[in-house]
Design a protein around this motif. Sequence first.
Motif, PDB file in Angstrom:
ATOM      1  N   TRP A   1       0.843  -1.191   0.000  1.00  0.00           N
ATOM      2  CA  TRP A   1       0.000   0.000   0.000  1.00  0.00           C
ATOM      3  C   TRP A   1       0.883   1.247   0.000  1.00  0.00           C
ATOM      4  O   TRP A   1       1.938   1.278   0.633  1.00  0.00           O
ATOM      5  CB  TRP A   1      -0.900   0.020   1.232  1.00  0.00           C
ATOM      6  N   GLY A   2       0.396   2.285  -0.706  1.00  0.00           N
ATOM      7  CA  GLY A   2       1.150   3.535  -0.727  1.00  0.00           C
ATOM      8  C   GLY A   2       1.302   4.123   0.660  1.00  0.00           C
ATOM      9  O   GLY A   2       2.376   4.581   1.048  1.00  0.00           O
TER      10      GLY A   2
ATOM     11  N   PHE B   1      -6.403  -7.879   0.937  1.00  0.00           N
ATOM     12  CA  PHE B   1      -5.952  -6.536   1.319  1.00  0.00           C
ATOM     13  C   PHE B   1      -4.716  -6.597   2.218  1.00  0.00           C
ATOM     14  O   PHE B   1      -3.752  -5.863   2.020  1.00  0.00           O
ATOM     15  CB  PHE B   1      -7.073  -5.786   2.036  1.00  0.00           C
ATOM     16  N   SER B   2      -4.761  -7.465   3.233  1.00  0.00           N
ATOM     17  CA  SER B   2      -3.644  -7.512   4.185  1.00  0.00           C
ATOM     18  C   SER B   2      -2.388  -8.106   3.567  1.00  0.00           C
ATOM     19  O   SER B   2      -1.282  -7.878   4.067  1.00  0.00           O
ATOM     20  CB  SER B   2      -4.038  -8.304   5.436  1.00  0.00           C
ATOM     21  N   SER B   3      -2.529  -8.858   2.469  1.00  0.00           N
ATOM     22  CA  SER B   3      -1.348  -9.440   1.824  1.00  0.00           C
ATOM     23  C   SER B   3      -0.454  -8.359   1.222  1.00  0.00           C
ATOM     24  O   SER B   3       0.706  -8.612   0.912  1.00  0.00           O
ATOM     25  CB  SER B   3      -1.772 -10.430   0.736  1.00  0.00           C
ATOM     26  N   TYR B   4      -0.986  -7.153   1.038  1.00  0.00           N
ATOM     27  CA  TYR B   4      -0.198  -6.040   0.498  1.00  0.00           C
ATOM     28  C   TYR B   4       0.359  -5.143   1.607  1.00  0.00           C
ATOM     29  O   TYR B   4       0.919  -4.093   1.320  1.00  0.00           O
ATOM     30  CB  TYR B   4      -1.058  -5.209  -0.463  1.00  0.00           C
ATOM     31  N   ASN B   5       0.202  -5.564   2.856  1.00  0.00           N
ATOM     32  CA  ASN B   5       0.782  -4.818   3.973  1.00  0.00           C
ATOM     33  C   ASN B   5       2.270  -5.093   4.087  1.00  0.00           C
ATOM     34  O   ASN B   5       2.773  -6.120   3.611  1.00  0.00           O
ATOM     35  CB  ASN B   5       0.114  -5.225   5.297  1.00  0.00           C
ATOM     36  N   LYS B   6       2.971  -4.213   4.765  1.00  0.00           N
ATOM     37  CA  LYS B   6       4.358  -4.500   5.115  1.00  0.00           C
ATOM     38  C   LYS B   6       4.357  -5.601   6.166  1.00  0.00           C
ATOM     39  O   LYS B   6       3.437  -5.712   6.975  1.00  0.00           O
ATOM     40  CB  LYS B   6       5.044  -3.237   5.637  1.00  0.00           C
ATOM     41  N   PHE B   7       5.407  -6.407   6.152  1.00  0.00           N
ATOM     42  CA  PHE B   7       5.447  -7.601   6.989  1.00  0.00           C
ATOM     43  C   PHE B   7       5.265  -7.282   8.467  1.00  0.00           C
ATOM     44  O   PHE B   7       4.619  -8.030   9.204  1.00  0.00           O
ATOM     45  CB  PHE B   7       6.762  -8.341   6.771  1.00  0.00           C
ATOM     46  N   SER B   8       5.815  -6.162   8.915  1.00  0.00           N
ATOM     47  CA  SER B   8       5.790  -5.845  10.344  1.00  0.00           C
ATOM     48  C   SER B   8       4.609  -4.964  10.749  1.00  0.00           C
ATOM     49  O   SER B   8       4.555  -4.465  11.866  1.00  0.00           O
ATOM     50  CB  SER B   8       7.096  -5.150  10.744  1.00  0.00           C
ATOM     51  N   ASN B   9       3.645  -4.786   9.843  1.00  0.00           N
ATOM     52  CA  ASN B   9       2.472  -3.976  10.173  1.00  0.00           C
ATOM     53  C   ASN B   9       1.718  -4.570  11.365  1.00  0.00           C
ATOM     54  O   ASN B   9       1.576  -5.791  11.481  1.00  0.00           O
ATOM     55  CB  ASN B   9       1.542  -3.926   8.951  1.00  0.00           C
TER      56      ASN B   9
END
Length: 614
Positions: free
Chosen positions: A64-65, A326-334
Amino acid sequence: MLRGRLPAAHMSSVIAPAKPSSPMGPKEVELILVKEQNGVQFTASALVTPTGQTHPSGEQRETWGKKIDFLLSVIGFAVDLANVWRFPYLCYKNGGGAFLVPYLLFMIIAGMPLFYMELALGQYNREGAAGVWKICPIFKGVGFTVILISLYVGFYYNVIIAWALFYLFSSFSGELPWVNCNNTWNSANCSDLNATLLNDSHKATPALEYFERGVLHLQDSGGIDDLGLPRWQLTSCLAVVIVVLYFSLWKGVKTSGKVVWITATMPYVVLTVLLLRGVTLPGAIDGIKAYLSVDFLRLCDAQVWIEAATQICFSLGVGFGVLIAFSSYNKFSNNCYRDAIITSSINSLTSFFSGFVIFSFLGYMSQKHNVALDKVATDGPGLVFIIYPEAIATLPGSSVWAVIFFIMLLTLGIDSAMGGMESVITGLIDEFKFLHRHRELFTLFIVVSTFLISLFCVTNGGIYVFTLLDHFAAGTSILFGVLIEAIGIAWFYGVDRFSDDIQEMIGQRPGLYWRLCWKFVSPCFLLFMVVVSFATFNPPKYGSYYFPMWANMVGWCLSISSMIMVPLYAIYKFCSLPGSFCAKLAYAITPETEHHMVERGEVRQFTLHHWLVV
């Protein structure tokens, strides 16, 4: 990464950490190479990204941006038309404020844990609804189940947005077309005598006739076996919706994350404006009092608890694969734990808040027509396309209020439709890697296919196809999908292993409460809901029209077609694996990253400890 510093006099070069690792999980690390020549230090730096940030295919996973793009996307998907047209009515019908008791209970023991589970599952594995099942290959069928369900929902959900767009265009007029009976579509039963109309079953309001005869052209159809051709007006609106969806999704989350800044926030602005107008209307306070009135005796009725549980399952959007995508595009440590609490809470609060808006206008309608509130209170499309437009039509500046209201419906619908489409697109392109290079074309294929199927819903008898899809596409099948998903993660993959994954991402393990919910409470809740769904099944109907037997059979085939993916894929996977029965089973239920352990005879799932630990 080296820790500490060494004097330059003792080393000609040093690799020193510029950004120390954080206990909150993997971070980007900058390595600085320091060299000394003739008393002068030279430096060079490079960024090293943890492997968790990389897509399993070897590509760098798009992210995500901004963090807010993700939060707005999740909120926009979860907060949809049902928050406006279903929750307030259920609350009113089932004891007012007392309904919040079972609703909040089920939210705490099932809704939030399942919401958290899906966000964490997608973020850790960084793939769509099918790809995440590399953690337990035999369950990959449930990924295809939820992808199919999202696709089926898209067939009719986009039609609701098309209706709202049609109404929006119709609102740009000096006089709203649903205020009188002087139109070409009106029948002899149409009556402007609103004061007595609601007590006369042989009469119809102008708003009702506008929806059924002016928009849907239901009078030109004899039933689901007499659909006719698509109406060009609704087809045009549907095409506009499809074009908007395509250009919101074609570049992935970089574009959809910007669209939701409008579609996810606009409903709150409009709801607030409508509430400020609604509470000034005569009778509005009576409507709000009826909405909030507490009748604890209703809690003795099992149906109240069933409806609260059903509302939780569907309002949060769990089981559609959207949260995973949606969450698959999060940064790993989000921090997915915080995200789950924030977004699920906002969803429920929005449902509750919208009730004040709806019932302020329903109270006004009740007083205006001099009838009991339960005569005007309804749910579903009838509320937002018949009752509410009728109330708006009586206000000064009615066209302006109509435009505002239907813009809200459009924005509520668009981001939810975007979420469903993204679930299908992400789920399939992550599973079939060659599609990554052709995302734009594949997205076009999906939206055009959806458009072509949706044309059945914009024919003269399209409302019958719509009702059938609404009844069967995501009813029992979505509950079944979430049940299998919960069992696969909590029991076969293991709550302890899943908790380790979460700790690796955010730096802390889920508490005992979450682990107990995942392993025992939520699966039992979902199993109960599946059984109740079958036991309380009622054939669909529209008004006084009952569907023929063949239509119900088609509906059940649609529902079963998604659920059957679970056993079909399990059989296929089991048969395609090598070795003896035990070896096949071991490979089928062991994460793909641990298959080397199976070869050594080390299978966690074959130990009693795996099944007992929480």
